[in-house]
Design an enzyme around this catalytic site. Structure first.
Site, PDB file in Angstrom:
ATOM      1  CG  HIS A   1      -9.222  -2.233   2.167  1.00 55.69           C
ATOM      2  ND1 HIS A   1      -8.295  -1.420   1.563  1.00 55.69           N
ATOM      3  CD2 HIS A   1      -9.984  -1.416   2.944  1.00 55.69           C
ATOM      4  CE1 HIS A   1      -8.472  -0.169   1.968  1.00 55.69           C
ATOM      5  NE2 HIS A   1      -9.488  -0.143   2.812  1.00 55.69           N
TER       6      HIS A   1
ATOM      7  CG  ASP B   1      -4.779 -10.535  -3.092  1.00 59.08           C
ATOM      8  OD1 ASP B   1      -5.180  -9.813  -2.172  1.00 59.08           O
ATOM      9  OD2 ASP B   1      -3.567 -10.738  -3.335  1.00 59.08           O
TER      10      ASP B   1
HETATM   11  C1  GDG Z   1      -5.252  -6.047   1.559  1.00 60.60           C
HETATM   12  C2  GDG Z   1      -5.973  -6.978   0.563  1.00 60.60           C
HETATM   13  C3  GDG Z   1      -5.740  -5.222  -1.196  1.00 60.60           C
HETATM   14  C4  GDG Z   1       4.853  -6.264   1.359  1.00 60.60           C
HETATM   15  N1  GDG Z   1       6.006  -6.662   1.934  1.00 60.60           N
HETATM   16  C5  GDG Z   1       6.609  -5.544   2.371  1.00 60.60           C
HETATM   17  C6  GDG Z   1       5.825  -4.436   2.070  1.00 60.60           C
HETATM   18  N2  GDG Z   1       4.737  -4.908   1.440  1.00 60.60           N
HETATM   19  C7  GDG Z   1       3.662  -4.050   0.923  1.00 60.60           C
HETATM   20  C8  GDG Z   1       3.449  -4.238  -0.559  1.00 60.60           C
HETATM   21  C9  GDG Z   1       2.023  -3.713  -0.725  1.00 60.60           C
HETATM   22  C10 GDG Z   1       1.376  -4.130   0.601  1.00 60.60           C
HETATM   23  O1  GDG Z   1       2.425  -4.386   1.517  1.00 60.60           O
HETATM   24  C11 GDG Z   1       0.562  -5.416   0.443  1.00 60.60           C
HETATM   25  O2  GDG Z   1      -0.623  -5.115  -0.232  1.00 60.60           O
HETATM   26  P1  GDG Z   1      -1.431  -6.235  -1.025  1.00 60.60           P
HETATM   27  O3  GDG Z   1      -2.500  -5.555  -1.783  1.00 60.60           O
HETATM   28  O4  GDG Z   1      -0.482  -6.968  -1.907  1.00 60.60           O
HETATM   29  O5  GDG Z   1      -1.985  -7.264   0.043  1.00 60.60           O
HETATM   30  P2  GDG Z   1      -2.677  -7.250   1.535  1.00 60.60           P
HETATM   31  O6  GDG Z   1      -1.691  -6.905   2.589  1.00 60.60           O
HETATM   32  O7  GDG Z   1      -3.292  -8.590   1.670  1.00 60.60           O
HETATM   33  O8  GDG Z   1      -3.809  -6.091   1.461  1.00 60.60           O
HETATM   34  C12 GDG Z   1      -5.502  -6.699  -0.856  1.00 60.60           C
HETATM   35  C13 GDG Z   1      -5.166  -4.311  -0.119  1.00 60.60           C
HETATM   36  O9  GDG Z   1      -5.630  -4.690   1.189  1.00 60.60           O
HETATM   37  C14 GDG Z   1      -5.552  -2.847  -0.351  1.00 60.60           C
HETATM   38  O10 GDG Z   1      -6.935  -2.697  -0.450  1.00 60.60           O
HETATM   39  O11 GDG Z   1      -5.095  -4.944  -2.427  1.00 60.60           O
HETATM   40  O12 GDG Z   1      -6.200  -7.528  -1.774  1.00 60.60           O
HETATM   41  O13 GDG Z   1      -5.758  -8.354   0.902  1.00 60.60           O
HETATM   42  O14 GDG Z   1       1.988  -2.325  -0.817  1.00 60.60           O
HETATM   43  O15 GDG Z   1       4.425  -3.508  -1.282  1.00 60.60           O
HETATM   44  N3  GDG Z   1       6.164  -3.156   2.371  1.00 60.60           N
HETATM   45  C15 GDG Z   1       7.355  -2.958   3.012  1.00 60.60           C
HETATM   46  N4  GDG Z   1       8.186  -4.009   3.349  1.00 60.60           N
HETATM   47  C16 GDG Z   1       7.860  -5.294   3.045  1.00 60.60           C
HETATM   48  O16 GDG Z   1       8.635  -6.220   3.351  1.00 60.60           O
HETATM   49  N5  GDG Z   1       7.748  -1.713   3.312  1.00 60.60           N
END
Ligand code: GDG
Length: 466
Positions: free
Chosen positions: A165, A374
């Protein structure tokens, strides 16, 4: 509910896709945790008697296998010391920074590596026990890179896929890792290794040629024992309908208008939503916004920034330091540019319900996604999905995997270039409605047709259909 059957489809991930819920009388049940991965794999789970192997999230926790939502769940226990060395240590203080361009220095400790290997062996054994003859096993992410080879040793009959990921680094960085050969050989146990970006698949292939006995032609790696391992990009996505369903709820639309009022109805609302992680470039975007206020390009009446920084990995030192730095920066900006009842930056260090997050996405005129590195960045895609009104502008770092797909409709930026970031933020704030609509249409065309289900289908078709 007890379950002991074998499964023809097995997911192996660090965490189980459920959270324990304790009722007032002390009894406990399990609730499916939110997240795109489990949503995408749920139909596959149902169709193939699926099992999910993972850790519950609590120390020394080993409930017997149980079922929920048509999934068999197999818990892998971790001791407090293993949580410290395998999870917080090797996974989050060695691999995470190494794979994200060494934004902070990775730490190399032999006892962390030993724990990583031991825990990976435990996951592999648990998967080997639950998998039926010839089953398909789908291993997730950087915490479990040794599992494919360990599992193949135990069960050569299985079809094994692995998806990373996060980014996969180039040779110059990966070469630092004292256990680089073991990690590559671990991944080479899979039949198919998936990455977010094409460049990551290329890095993997050339690293296997350099540090293992394998040879490669295009994206096919031939191992010393004569197997072929394919490497390819499968850009992950979001559960689009989860977001569009929430957006269509009257409460969410009302809440969005309310949020704008509560922050003083500025002309421009800028929003960041990230785990509080040093890869996300939160400091860079705050700096650019602060300089825009300092230079009077914008006034605190015109533009307000909201930054949700979800608590993350709070026991890892680099995350504690980051929190101090960001909070100092926010404090200074608000001291300098804020007024009573009107801070320049609304900094929210907490986790929110999905409905509240989606309300925020609908409020934001400019979504600021500026990671320094990222794998993908799902928030950028969630913003696009939430804008059924075709309004708003996305500022997106070229160092996010999402830039490969969303580059045309978004305002791409190099977050290290603070002047460039300032110009881009201004351009996004000043965009004409017609251009914003045209860009958003373009973005939505891609995101709506490439959701998480398509990702899972593509990966599994490539794994099974070879
Ligand atoms: C890893 C990789 C890759 C955030 N704050 C809250 C909340 N979130 C949710 C967001 C989003 C998820 O968490 C975060 O996903 P990201 O992709 O932005 O980042 P990582 O956590 O670093 O994820 C990344 C991912 O894996 C998938 O392969 O895209 O590059 O680093 O969905 O909306 N959700 C809730 N409350 C919050 O306060 N419910």
């Amino acid at each position: 509910m007890e379950s002991t059957g074998k499964s023809t489809f097995v997911v192996v991930a660090n965490r189980l896709p459920v959270d324990r819920v304790t009722a007032a009388d002390g009894s406990t049940t399990w609730r499916r945790s939110p997240g795109g991965l489990v949503t995408a794999l749920a139909p596959v789970m149902r169709a193939y008697d699926g099992a999910w192997v993972g850790w519950t999230g609590s120390a020394d926790d080993a409930p017997a296998p149980f079922s929920t939502d048509d999934m068999d769940l197999v818990a892998v226990p971790l001791s407090p010391e293993e949580i410290n060395r395998y999870y917080e240590g090797f996974s989050n203080a060695t691999l995470w920074p190494l794979y994200h361009d060494v934004i902070v220095a990775p730490e190399y400790h032999r006892e962390w590596w030993d724990a990583y290997r031991r825990v990976n062996e435990r996951f592999a054994r648990a998967a080997a026990e639950v998998a039926d003859e010839g089953a398909v096993v789908f291993v997730q992410d950087y915490q479990l890179q040794l599992v494919p080879a360990l599992l193949r040793q135990l069960r050569p009959d299985l079809k094994i896929g692995f998806f990373l990921h996060i980014p996969f680094p180039p040779t110059e960085l990966f070469a630092q890792l004292p256990w680089r050969r073991q990690i590559l050989e671990g991944l080479l146990g899979a039949d198919l290794v998936g990455f977010q970006r094409e460049g990551a698949a290329d890095n993997f292939v050339s690293l296997t040629e350099r540090y293992t006995d394998a040879t490669a032609e295009d994206r096919r790696v031939r191992t010393a024992d004569g197997r072929t391992v394919r490497a390819r990009q499968f850009p992950i996505s979001i559960d689009v309908s989860e977001i569009t369903d929430l957006v269509s709820e009257p409460d969410v639309v009302m809440r969005s208008a309310h949020i704008r009022d509560e922050i003083g109805s500025p002309k421009h609302v800028l929003l960041g939503v990230d785990r509080l992680d040093y890869t996300k470039g939160i400091g860079h975007r705050l700096k650019a916004f602060g300089e825009l206020l300092a230079g009077e390009d914008i006034t605190p009446d015109e533009a307000v920034m909201v930054q949700v920084a979800t608590p993350s990995r709070e026991r890892v030192e680099a995350y504690q330091t980051l929190r101090d730095e960001i909070e100092l920066q926010v404090g200074r900006m608000n001291g300098e540019y804020g007024r009573i009842g009107q801070p320049a930056v609304h900094y929210l260090h907490s986790s929110y319900e999905r409905a509240e997050l989606v309300s925020l996405l609908r409020t934001a005129d400019v979504m600021v996604v500026t990671p320094l590195r990222d794998g993908m960045n799902l928030v950028a895609k969630e913003y696009v999905a939430a804008r059924t009104d075709l309004r708003g502008a996305l500022v997106l770092s070229e160092f996010a995997g999402a830039a490969d797909e969303l580059g045309d409709g978004a305002f791409l930026v190099n977050p290290h270039d603070i002047d460039g970031l300032k110009r881009t933020l201004l351009a996004a704030m000043r965009i004409e409605d017609a251009e914003a609509e045209q860009r958003m249409k373009q973005l939505r065309e891609h995101v709506l047709t490439h959701d998480i289900t398509r990702w899972a289908d593509d990966f599994l078709a490539a794994l099974i259909g070879d």
